[in-house]
Design an enzyme around this catalytic site. Sequence first.
Site, PDB file in Angstrom:
ATOM      1  N   GLU A   4      49.321-122.999-103.643  1.00 50.61           N
ATOM      2  CA  GLU A   4      48.339-122.945-102.548  1.00 50.61           C
ATOM      3  C   GLU A   4      47.929-124.358-102.128  1.00 50.61           C
ATOM      4  O   GLU A   4      47.750-124.645-100.948  1.00 50.61           O
ATOM      5  CB  GLU A   4      47.109-122.140-102.981  1.00 50.61           C
ATOM      6  CG  GLU A   4      47.371-120.640-103.040  1.00 50.61           C
ATOM      7  CD  GLU A   4      46.086-119.823-102.936  1.00 50.61           C
ATOM      8  OE1 GLU A   4      45.122-120.171-103.645  1.00 50.61           O
ATOM      9  OE2 GLU A   4      46.040-118.866-102.143  1.00 50.61           O
TER      10      GLU A   4
ATOM     11  N   TYR B 175      31.830-116.830-110.121  1.00 51.66           N
ATOM     12  CA  TYR B 175      31.965-115.457-109.618  1.00 51.66           C
ATOM     13  C   TYR B 175      31.298-114.464-110.548  1.00 51.66           C
ATOM     14  O   TYR B 175      30.517-113.615-110.130  1.00 51.66           O
ATOM     15  CB  TYR B 175      33.442-115.089-109.447  1.00 51.66           C
ATOM     16  CG  TYR B 175      34.141-115.841-108.346  1.00 51.66           C
ATOM     17  CD1 TYR B 175      33.935-115.496-107.023  1.00 51.66           C
ATOM     18  CD2 TYR B 175      35.009-116.879-108.630  1.00 51.66           C
ATOM     19  CE1 TYR B 175      34.575-116.186-105.994  1.00 51.66           C
ATOM     20  CE2 TYR B 175      35.659-117.565-107.614  1.00 51.66           C
ATOM     21  CZ  TYR B 175      35.429-117.219-106.300  1.00 51.66           C
ATOM     22  OH  TYR B 175      36.069-117.889-105.293  1.00 51.66           O
TER      23      TYR B 175
END
Lengths: 402, 402
Positions: free
Chosen positions: A171, A14
């Site tokens: 998650e 990122y």
Amino acid sequence: MSKKPRILILGAGYGGMMTASRLSKQLGYNDAEIVLVNKHDYHYQTTWLHEPAAGTLHHDRTRMRIESVIDTNKIKFLKDVVVEIKTAEKKVILESGEMEYDYLVIGLGSEPETFGIPGVEEHAFAIRSVNSVRHIREHIEYKFASYNGSDVKHDEDLTFIVAGAGFTGIEFVGELTERIPELCKEYDIAREKVRIISIEAATTALPGFDPELVEYAMNILEKRGVEFKINTPIKEVTKDGVLLASGEEIKSKTVVWTTGIRGSSVLEKSGFETMRGRIQVEPELRVPGFEDVFVIGDCAIIIDEATNRPFPPTAQIAIQQSSTLAKNIKALVHGSNNLEAFKADIKGTVASLGGKEAIGVVGSKKLFGTPAAAMKKVIDNRYLFLLGGLPLVVKKGKLNIF
Amino acid sequence: MSKKPRILILGAGYGGMMTASRLSKQLGYNDAEIVLVNKHDYHYQTTWLHEPAAGTLHHDRTRMRIESVIDTNKIKFLKDVVVEIKTAEKKVILESGEMEYDYLVIGLGSEPETFGIPGVEEHAFAIRSVNSVRHIREHIEYKFASYNGSDVKHDEDLTFIVAGAGFTGIEFVGELTERIPELCKEYDIAREKVRIISIEAATTALPGFDPELVEYAMNILEKRGVEFKINTPIKEVTKDGVLLASGEEIKSKTVVWTTGIRGSSVLEKSGFETMRGRIQVEPELRVPGFEDVFVIGDCAIIIDEATNRPFPPTAQIAIQQSSTLAKNIKALVHGSNNLEAFKADIKGTVASLGGKEAIGVVGSKKLFGTPAAAMKKVIDNRYLFLLGGLPLVVKKGKLNIF
């Protein structure tokens, strides 16, 4: 005419990707040479990896060819592995050569934190790359096939342990609860035969989240058959499962380790002063004592003055840092020393629980269920928009928002 | 009114299914009770299994729920495992009980023949059931995932050995040449990294086939990257690969054993006189010395007078036997002793080589390439038609003939 300064960006996560992208827009062609080095010729969405790891999303949806996203007229991409940084010589040793720099951006990401627990490196999986999540996905499916393909049935083939009930662990468990029923169908196995166990050493799942959200998440996941073992440290991982601090053994052929990260080992190897492999940088994202070396993303530690603790190693922070970092390097390239300090603007955090379930905080508002799941997809798409505009959202985005 | 005689059919392979089906049509409701016992509640196409083993066809295409195909008004289906046959007491011991019979049909199929070679049972896979081929399919894919998911690359992860270049071995290798390129794409691996090795102890591949057909098949497969090692006995299979009689070791994590079959071990256990686990039956398919015990399919040996060798253990023969067997049992049930001798009518043999390639003999005509591949699908569909009429062809058939 003097030589153009070279901005060398290590890592296309990122932070690295967004810094390269912003610099290519903000600098003129003659201002600097921008070189981006990455191990693979593709960039991937680290924050999505729990999905291909469980097998609920194909990994190609989480990755894109780097040269299809960057402006190759302004950024030179080099597929290579960073071995060491030699700051004294202002160069970087790569697996197949070396490269000098005028400005260095370190965005080499993270590695799993084992806390020195024996057996983690040898016997546990980590959700950390396209290669590793394909391995996890296939390992899980292979255990179903092995169970049914063997004359003697081994229950540990159908026991899946997720160590760590933090953001990633939860998650991933959420995705597993979606995937396991599909695998049961594919392999003629009753759902009740399969155990999903979430083990957390801390006194709560999702530490840092509001207790009401944590309870909501745990309820949802327990209803889908997840067993939680909170406040339960793991002493050792073996080829047969995990040994708990209590002495209890849980047999399992699949342990996925999600207890946090440390910085890239390249940093320690290169002689930087690190804390868990990460460098505490100055507010301008510069390494103390080095005018020309910057760190971004998971490798960087910046203290949040509001909490007096480091900002979490998230995509959100890395993307925000890229804005500061691009401005600061642009300033230096243009001969200014007027650098900007990084300021975080945390918009919220949403954790998906699989399917249409999620929890989160946006601003001061708590979100549950479908609205949270929708917000999660909006966040995922927003990054794609920042990186590659609408075309990339259309190509790789999560468009089934509701 | 006297009790109806019970016809107990063990095994729902080609022979058992077709015998049950024919008897249910030929006998009246009051003539006899027909009971079909099988380990699974589904029947599958053994001759198709090389495809789901490679991953080129989903296993659900090769199987069907037994009760969806048989006439459940006339046939009672029992899901159970046959443990032993007690001929003296005219009963069969099952895993969860026992059952008496008046007429017994043994159609328990085959097991892989290891020839006593060490390590085969422990370390090699066999193409023999839905469970086993799912295991093979996933094992192959898992090796691709492991290769890329490991920091250290192991070439043996990408070496696939098929022991036996007979009918099944060649058909499986053919499917592998279709599947491997897909897996290379899925796991970012160059095709050249992957080895497919076909090892055969005999002096030719496809023994029994016309040499011109054998050459055609080997040329096709070699062009797709298969390495043949003919006239190459295997001495041992280990967890690391195979040891050849020559002393050479080939490292591999995947050895698929296709060197032939032997009869079900239940027969030896039950005290029948067997040859490689198979019973040489009388021309009426009866076990010598037993008026009420019949054998069909791979468990039965019948000598072909034309060649003075046993008929091969094929679906074609088993299906033809079911016709003789149903007539003979019907005669006995109706009080006649006028039994018919089995006569084979071998229409031809076609071996697929993957995709649109195949070789075969139909009548005295040799077939190559597309026409052979089309004929193969016609044969596959013909059985479905015999078993379940047009609806079953439509549901499970290979309709993309060309």
